[in-house]
Design a protein around this motif. Structure first.
Motif, PDB file in Angstrom:
ATOM      1  N   LEU A 156       2.345   3.000 -28.580  1.00  0.00           N
ATOM      2  CA  LEU A 156       1.229   2.087 -28.843  1.00  0.00           C
ATOM      3  C   LEU A 156       0.956   1.169 -27.667  1.00  0.00           C
ATOM      4  CD1 LEU A 156       1.878   0.987 -32.544  1.00  0.00           C
ATOM      5  CD2 LEU A 156      -0.052   2.337 -31.699  1.00  0.00           C
ATOM      6  N   SER A 157       2.005   0.831 -26.911  1.00  0.00           N
ATOM      7  CA  SER A 157       1.795  -0.112 -25.815  1.00  0.00           C
ATOM      8  C   SER A 157       1.388   0.580 -24.519  1.00  0.00           C
ATOM      9  CB  SER A 157       3.055  -0.971 -25.617  1.00  0.00           C
ATOM     10  OG  SER A 157       4.142  -0.115 -25.357  1.00  0.00           O
TER      11      SER A 157
ATOM     12  N   LYS B  98       0.616   1.439 -42.264  1.00  0.00           N
ATOM     13  CA  LYS B  98       0.913   0.097 -42.790  1.00  0.00           C
ATOM     14  C   LYS B  98       0.302  -0.091 -44.177  1.00  0.00           C
ATOM     15  CE  LYS B  98       0.291  -2.136 -38.696  1.00  0.00           C
ATOM     16  NZ  LYS B  98      -0.559  -3.010 -37.908  1.00  0.00           N
TER      17      LYS B  98
ATOM     18  N   ARG C 228      -2.930   3.902 -32.847  1.00  0.00           N
ATOM     19  CA  ARG C 228      -3.069   2.604 -33.495  1.00  0.00           C
ATOM     20  C   ARG C 228      -3.752   2.770 -34.859  1.00  0.00           C
ATOM     21  NH1 ARG C 228      -5.867  -2.599 -30.727  1.00  0.00           N
ATOM     22  NH2 ARG C 228      -4.356  -2.167 -29.081  1.00  0.00           N
TER      23      ARG C 228
ATOM     24  N   LYS D 247      10.530   4.316 -34.974  1.00  0.00           N
ATOM     25  CA  LYS D 247       9.686   3.119 -34.893  1.00  0.00           C
ATOM     26  C   LYS D 247       9.634   2.590 -33.471  1.00  0.00           C
ATOM     27  CE  LYS D 247       9.788   1.589 -39.640  1.00  0.00           C
ATOM     28  NZ  LYS D 247      10.422   0.801 -40.677  1.00  0.00           N
ATOM     29  N   GLN D 248      10.759   2.704 -32.771  1.00  0.00           N
ATOM     30  CA  GLN D 248      10.809   2.243 -31.379  1.00  0.00           C
ATOM     31  C   GLN D 248       9.899   3.135 -30.510  1.00  0.00           C
ATOM     32  OE1 GLN D 248      14.611   3.071 -29.662  1.00  0.00           O
ATOM     33  NE2 GLN D 248      13.798   2.664 -27.608  1.00  0.00           N
TER      34      GLN D 248
ATOM     35  N   ALA E   4       7.297   4.707 -31.556  1.00  0.00           N
ATOM     36  CA  ALA E   4       5.921   4.382 -31.936  1.00  0.00           C
ATOM     37  C   ALA E   4       5.446   3.157 -31.161  1.00  0.00           C
ATOM     38  CB  ALA E   4       5.840   4.153 -33.441  1.00  0.00           C
ATOM     39  N   GLU E   5       6.328   2.147 -31.054  1.00  0.00           N
ATOM     40  CA  GLU E   5       5.975   0.928 -30.312  1.00  0.00           C
ATOM     41  C   GLU E   5       5.686   1.257 -28.852  1.00  0.00           C
ATOM     42  OE1 GLU E   5       5.170  -2.060 -31.160  1.00  0.00           O
ATOM     43  OE2 GLU E   5       5.413  -1.368 -33.235  1.00  0.00           O
TER      44      GLU E   5
ATOM     45  N   GLY F  89      -1.373   4.078 -37.249  1.00  0.00           N
ATOM     46  CA  GLY F  89      -0.490   2.978 -37.635  1.00  0.00           C
ATOM     47  C   GLY F  89      -1.117   2.086 -38.706  1.00  0.00           C
TER      48      GLY F  89
ATOM     49  N   LEU G  80       5.124   5.577 -37.190  1.00  0.00           N
ATOM     50  CA  LEU G  80       3.894   4.833 -37.486  1.00  0.00           C
ATOM     51  C   LEU G  80       3.626   4.741 -38.988  1.00  0.00           C
ATOM     52  CD1 LEU G  80       1.600   6.332 -34.707  1.00  0.00           C
ATOM     53  CD2 LEU G  80       2.320   3.946 -34.867  1.00  0.00           C
TER      54      LEU G  80
END
Lengths: 561, 87
Positions: A533-534, A470, A463, A526-527, A529-530, A466, A498
């Motif tokens: 992260l979850s 960003k 995170r 990106k998928q 990474a999601e 990330g 990320l």
């Protein structure tokens, strides 16, 4: 026997014969000696001397830091006080085996009771004791076997001392039954590019001489392969060997998104290897080597010559030089000589440089002058930056001294959380995932007892990465990764997802990471990474991404028996 | 009988590498050398003995030897102890 499944480290493949790591020896029995004390003493003396000679031989082969450790162990086997104690116990009717065992145990208990450094030497003593007893009994010494031919090492898990000494010219691959992807063994295997499958349940049932195929890509260990399986593996090995001779292209995702792959270097000696492996530049050049052997900082002219040699090897390419990063694991007496309770949280990185600004000024001046005489795109970054204010200080000073591109390393959670403000005041960020993980999980990365926390797959660490990604995208500024994490091929894909714009790693890891990036698009990254992260933990994150990244998911079957 | 009383210079005391170097020098001298710290005295060729004395940076230790060449041997050993081997 069915195919065994564990967690593969890297992308390697190996075929070979199994050699088991010998089991620890049982405690020698305390039965009375059946021979004379003099005969037992001769046996003990012979085995102590033979063990010392053997340890010294291994030390000579290992070299470096391991040599010093082994030299000390050899002296332990030759210790006159210990020998007196062994003889005394033999006079009391013990066998040589039992007397050696008890004498070492007595010293071990003494050292353990002293605690601290002395206590840690207990492991060394146990190892020497086991070797002497094995010699007396005429059985294989515990530890990694050292045959003259290549083999596949099978063990429950390996001790750090064993892994450090692995002879990479004979160990084709490693299989462990215990230990996960973040165990010491796995980390070392990744670092040294050893083909490895860890946590393979049932591995201890393999016997010496059995042929296996170890495929780290799938985590599968094929036992007693058929001729067809063997031929297929050999073809793959030949193809890969051939592919290594093909010129390597720049790093990119499957959809063409460029992800420059850079090298982490600590000396100019490894330059050729980096260039040969297709490094597109240097993402982390550690400058500590220039300083480590000296009592004071080298002169500007000395430094300039070294940096110039580095820049000359990468004309037109990016070379990121990190300002001197002393402290914690690499203390330099002229920067900070005060003993600290908690060096990882102490006066280190940019903090130590700032306290010794003339050293920092000299270094930045030398880098800027070397950059001016070469065509490389020279960048400079500050280690262990925690605040916006430190960012401004370093960037301003670097520019004042002629550095064109100045940035900061993000290793402290505070810096990651405020990455948007940090990037507003500097040219780029580079994430040091090893320290970022240590600080995020509050686990000393040099302490074995908390090693399981040191996993960059942890969603908390990701995170933070990330956040920096960003901030970099919003500011239009580069965000590189220069920690161990970038060398883990699948994690590298996640890091790009990320927001990492370049990856830097030891040259040995470049080929695997390049191949993995080419398998996935930015959308997939990106998928992944999601998904990571979850997750709730590092293990879950890794499993979720492995699952999503594996085409034609097949559950390994237990029914092939 | 020759003796030297010296202060340990190595940052981490007389353990690990400095202890190995010291014991190696004692062994190659061929003399029986004794090492004392406080009221404890032991054979200086014993690495386990040397380590178990727990000698730290700044501690004072005494070396004793007898025989031919004892003065020169102790000079050499004192040199090892008074040099910071961890630097």
């Amino acid at each position: 026997m069915p195919t065994l499944t564990g967690v593969g480290i890297g992308r390697g493949l190996a075929i070979g014969e199994v050699l088991r790591m010998p089991d620890p020896l049982p405690e020698p029995s305390d039965a009375a000696s059946q021979t004379t004390p003099d005969a037992e003493k001769v046996r003990a003396a012979g085995s102590l001397a033979a063990t010392a000679a053997d340890i010294r031989l291994r030390g000579g082969r290992a070299g470096g830091a391991a040599k010093d450790v082994l030299e000390a162990q050899a002296f332990m086997a030759e210790d006159p006080t210990l020998k007196d104690d062994v003889d005394k116990r033999i006079d009391a009717g013990k066998t040589a085996e039992r007397a050696v065992f008890e004498a070492f145990a007595a010293f071990r208990d003494l050292l353990v009771s002293m605690g601290g450094y002395m206590g840690e030497r207990a492991t060394d003593l146990n190892d020497v004791s086991q070797r002497v007893v094995a010699h007396l009994q005429g059985v294989a010494a515990p530890g990694v076997p050292t045959p003259d031919h290549p083999f596949i090492l099978v063990a429950r898990d390996l001790a750090p001392a064993d892994t450090a000494l692995l002879d990479l010219s004979t160990v084709l691959a490693l299989i462990t039954s215990d230990g996960g992807p973040t165990s010491h063994t796995a980390i070392l295997a990744r670092e040294k590019s050893i083909v490895a499958v860890v946590g393979a349940v049932g591995a201890l049932e393999l016997s010496d001489g059995q042929t296996v195929i170890v495929d780290a890509t799938t985590g599968a260990v094929t036992v007693d392969p058929s001729d067809a399986e063997r031929a297929a593996a050999e073809t793959t090995l030949a193809d890969r060997a051939a592919a290594k001779d093909v010129p390597v292209g720049p790093g990119a995702l499957a959809d063409g998104t460029p992800v420059p792959l850079l090298a982490n270097l600590g000396t100019v000696d490894k330059l050729d290897e980096a260039v040969e492996k297709g490094a597109e530049g240097v993402g982390l050049f550690r400058t500590e080597f220039l300083f480590l052997d000296s009592e004071k900082a080298p002169t500007v002219a000395d430094q300039q010559a070294k940096y110039s040699a580095l820049f000359a090897a990468f004309p037109g390419k990016k070379v990121v030089v990190r300002a001197l990063d002393a402290g914690a694991d690499k203390p330099l007496s002229f920067l900070n000589d005060e003993p600290e309770e908690n060096p990882a949280l102490g006066l280190r990185g940019l903090r130590a440089l700032r306290a010794n600004e003339p050293i920092l000024r000299d270094q930045l001046t030398a880098i800027a002058s070397a950059a001016a005489e070469n065509e490389a795109d020279a960048w400079v970054m500050a280690p262990m930056v925690s605040t916006v204010e430190e960012t401004r200080y370093f960037t301003r000073l670097a520019k004042e001294l002629g550095v064109k591109t100045a940035g900061v390393m993000i290793e402290v959670p505070a810096a990651a959380l405020l990455a948007d403000r940090i990037l507003a005041d500097t040219d780029f960020a580079s994430i040091g995932t090893n320290d970022l993980t240590q600080y995020t999980l509050a686990a000393d990365r040099l302490l074995g007892s908390v090693a399981s926390f040191q996993d960059p797959w942890h969603p908390a660490v990701l995170r933070l990465v990330g956040e920096v990604g960003k901030a970099g995208a919003a500011a239009g500024k580069p965000v590189g990764i220069c920690g161990e994490a970038a060398a883990d091929p699948l994690l590298a894909v996640v890091l790009v997802g990320l927001g990492a714009t370049s990856l830097s790693m030891s040259p040995a890891a470049l080929a695997d990471v390049r191949a993995e990036l080419a398998r996935f698009t930015l959308k997939q990254a990106k998928q992944f990474a999601e998904l990571a992260l979850s997750a709730n933990s590092a293990v879950e994150a890794r499993l979720a991404v492995i699952d999503a990244a594996t085409p034609n998911k097949t559950t390994p079957t237990e029914s092939e028996k | 009988m020759a003796t030297r009383t010296v202060t340990v210079a190595s940052a981490h005391g007389l353990h690990a590498r400095p202890a190995s170097l010291f014991v190696q020098a004692v062994a190659s001298s061929g003399l029986a050398v004794e090492l004392s710290k406080g009221d404890k005295t032991l054979n200086a060729a014993s690495i386990l003995g040397v380590i178990s004395l727990g000698i730290e940076h700044g501690d004072t230790v005494t070396l004793t030897a007898e025989g031919d060449n004892a003065e020169a041997v102790l000079d050499q050993l004192a040199e090892i102890i008074t040099t910071d081997q961890d630097a």
